[in-house]
Enzyme design. Sequence first.
Site, short mmCIF file in Angstrom:
data_model
loop_
_atom_site.label_atom_id
_atom_site.label_comp_id
_atom_site.label_asym_id
_atom_site.label_seq_id
_atom_site.Cartn_x
_atom_site.Cartn_y
_atom_site.Cartn_z
N LYS A 16 0.90 -1.17 0.00
CA LYS A 16 0.00 0.00 0.00
C LYS A 16 0.93 1.21 0.00
CE LYS A 16 -1.61 3.13 1.99
NZ LYS A 16 -1.45 4.58 1.57
N PRO A 57 -5.76 5.47 6.28
CA PRO A 57 -6.71 4.99 7.29
C PRO A 57 -7.70 3.95 6.76
CG PRO A 57 -6.58 7.39 7.29
CD PRO A 57 -5.85 6.92 6.06
N GLY A 90 -4.56 1.18 4.08
CA GLY A 90 -3.39 0.92 4.91
C GLY A 90 -3.77 0.19 6.18
N GLU A 123 9.92 2.07 10.52
CA GLU A 123 10.96 3.06 10.24
C GLU A 123 10.28 4.41 10.35
OE1 GLU A 123 13.00 5.61 9.14
OE2 GLU A 123 13.07 4.92 7.05
N CYS A 158 14.09 11.22 6.18
CA CYS A 158 13.98 10.89 7.60
C CYS A 158 15.35 10.91 8.28
CB CYS A 158 13.30 9.55 7.79
SG CYS A 158 13.88 8.29 6.67
N GLU A 215 10.35 16.32 14.27
CA GLU A 215 10.70 16.15 12.86
C GLU A 215 9.87 17.12 12.03
OE1 GLU A 215 9.64 12.37 10.82
OE2 GLU A 215 11.73 12.41 10.18
P1 NAP Z 1 2.02 8.75 7.32
O1 NAP Z 1 0.60 9.18 7.39
O2 NAP Z 1 2.59 8.01 8.45
O3 NAP Z 1 2.18 7.91 5.95
C1 NAP Z 1 2.98 6.79 5.73
C2 NAP Z 1 2.17 5.68 5.09
O4 NAP Z 1 1.23 5.15 6.03
C3 NAP Z 1 1.32 6.13 3.89
O5 NAP Z 1 1.22 5.12 2.94
C4 NAP Z 1 -0.01 6.40 4.55
O6 NAP Z 1 -1.09 6.48 3.68
C5 NAP Z 1 -0.10 5.23 5.51
N1 NAP Z 1 -1.05 5.40 6.59
C6 NAP Z 1 -1.57 6.55 7.10
N2 NAP Z 1 -2.43 6.28 8.10
C7 NAP Z 1 -2.47 4.93 8.24
C8 NAP Z 1 -3.17 4.04 9.10
N3 NAP Z 1 -4.03 4.47 10.05
N4 NAP Z 1 -2.95 2.71 8.98
C9 NAP Z 1 -2.10 2.24 8.05
N5 NAP Z 1 -1.42 3.04 7.20
C10 NAP Z 1 -1.60 4.37 7.29
O7 NAP Z 1 2.94 9.98 7.03
P2 NAP Z 1 2.57 11.29 6.17
O8 NAP Z 1 1.21 11.78 6.52
O9 NAP Z 1 2.81 10.98 4.76
O10 NAP Z 1 3.65 12.31 6.71
C11 NAP Z 1 3.52 12.89 7.99
C12 NAP Z 1 4.84 13.05 8.66
O11 NAP Z 1 5.45 11.77 8.85
C13 NAP Z 1 5.89 13.82 7.87
O12 NAP Z 1 5.77 15.19 8.01
C14 NAP Z 1 7.16 13.28 8.46
O13 NAP Z 1 7.50 13.95 9.64
C15 NAP Z 1 6.83 11.86 8.77
N6 NAP Z 1 7.33 10.96 7.68
C16 NAP Z 1 8.41 10.20 7.93
C17 NAP Z 1 8.89 9.39 6.92
C18 NAP Z 1 10.07 8.51 7.11
O14 NAP Z 1 10.74 8.18 6.15
N7 NAP Z 1 10.36 8.06 8.30
C19 NAP Z 1 8.29 9.36 5.67
C20 NAP Z 1 7.15 10.14 5.46
C21 NAP Z 1 6.71 10.94 6.51
P3 NAP Z 1 -1.46 7.94 3.08
O15 NAP Z 1 -0.40 8.23 2.08
O16 NAP Z 1 -2.79 7.77 2.48
O17 NAP Z 1 -1.46 8.89 4.23
#
Ligand code: NAP
Length: 462
Positions: free
Chosen positions: A170, A204, A207, A245, A279, A369
């Site tokens: 996903k 949500p 995923g 991660e 990250c 972050e």
């Molecule tokens: P995120 O919501 O955690 O997204 C990561 C992945 O998880 C996406 O595929 C996302 O889908 C999915 N996801 C979201 N909610 C979920 C749930 N309840 N259950 C299962 N999967 C779910 O992160 P983001 O909103 O893209 O970014 C927010 C912040 O996270 C950034 O500003 C940054 O600080 C951090 N981040 C960290 C990394 C890293 O490499 N460690 C990468 C990206 C972001 P959707 O795309 O539909 O939301």
Amino acid sequence: MKAHHGMYIGGEWRPAAGADTIEVVNPVDEQVIGRVPAGTAADVGHAVRAARAALPGWAATPPAERAAKLAALRDVLVARKDEIAETVTAELGSPLQFSQAVHAGVPIMVAGSYAELAATYAFEEKVGNSTVYHEPVGVVGAITPWNYPLHQIVAKVAPALAAGCTVVLKPAEDTPLTAQLFAEAVAEAGLPAGVFNLVTGLGPVAGQALAEHPDVDLVSFTGSTAVGRRIGGTAGAAVKRVALELGGKSANVILPSADLAKAVNVGVANVMSNSGQTCSAWTRMLVHTSQYEEAVGLAAAAAAKYGDRIGPVVSAKQRSRVRSYIEKGVAEGARLVVGGPESPREQGYFVSPTVFADVTPDMTIAQEEIFGPVLSIIRYEDEEEAVRIANGTVYGLAGAVWAAEEAEAVAFARRLDTGQVDINGGRFNPLAPFGGYKQSGVGRELGPHGLSEYLQTKSLQF
Ligand code: NAP
Ligand code: MG
């Protein structure tokens, strides 16, 4: 940009269960460039069934044959390198040259490394009177973010396939076109049907359905701490394997003996690269008080040079997140030396390269972050304080240490609570384990350590 209207499941593009779609937007001009299906629990169910059905055959495929398929996959990625770079640029907004070198180049390297590892890894070993078999964990649910769209996919899928696991992916809603391109590459490389499956959709919904699916054996997630914590909790309750991660707040520690200009310039480039959406970025620069103002001047000049050379951030939501952090930095009393919260352009999700000085370790911008092109420069009085500040966040993903002598930098690096440290600008190594201490995560990606995440042991005694 080409977009598929279906899901890649069981070796073919199949219509989605529902009719909802996700718009893909180009962050440079805010135009819609494609639409992909918004998957539901029903799509996830189909995909997991396909992955389960393909598991026995793939797990029993000799490692050398799995290796050959991974090599074929790498070759397809090489052949389609330009298309990959253009697709990432279109949906993430990164400059084309960076997309070619990094967004396309690194996954090719990683896919190649797993083609080799699959062929050479010791899937069977002798321990005293036992033979230990390293067997695939099973069906993997992979959930990836948008910041390095293809790298994040390949860093999970390649080791999983090398191990003999099958996968349901996903990808992030912001970068699904790169994921669809990867699915095309899997098909072109001739991987057996069902070994890799793709469900596009919202976190949500799709995923969460994947993370909660009872027939998934291991969930590998990269993204925010908030979502990671939830996924870890769900996996724990179901007693299944999980890899997380979760980002970082890494320190770039410049010791007084270091080549200051080099350390500052490389440090600024590290933070501005990919518009700060990395990250492992060294978002806190730690400088000795005797060199502090000189370093601030060098960093300001280096960051100003980036001006309009960096791309936008991925979305309007991300831009407002980054801006609010910049505003918070100002409000908490940090000294803004370059950049600021205003948008540098009328159109697109651009944020100015921003440098803060006089940042204290407890400020929000030194703790959380930001995931944007924002650098915080922090002062330290002595080495003990530098260690304390460097280790003084909930994260521990990466970092850097600079000193005149390698041995001095290494001694300091050994005191850091973090998973990766670059010594005097050490190069990226696709075989080195990547992953976090503390709340930066659980598990490791890349190289043989990344492969072992997808294996479980069975011991036979003789
Ligand atoms: P995120 O919501 O955690 O997204 C990561 C992945 O998880 C996406 O595929 C996302 O889908 C999915 N996801 C979201 N909610 C979920 C749930 N309840 N259950 C299962 N999967 C779910 O992160 P983001 O909103 O893209 O970014 C927010 C912040 O996270 C950034 O500003 C940054 O600080 C951090 N981040 C960290 C990394 C890293 O490499 N460690 C990468 C990206 C972001 P959707 O795309 O539909 O939301
Ligand atoms: Mg999200």
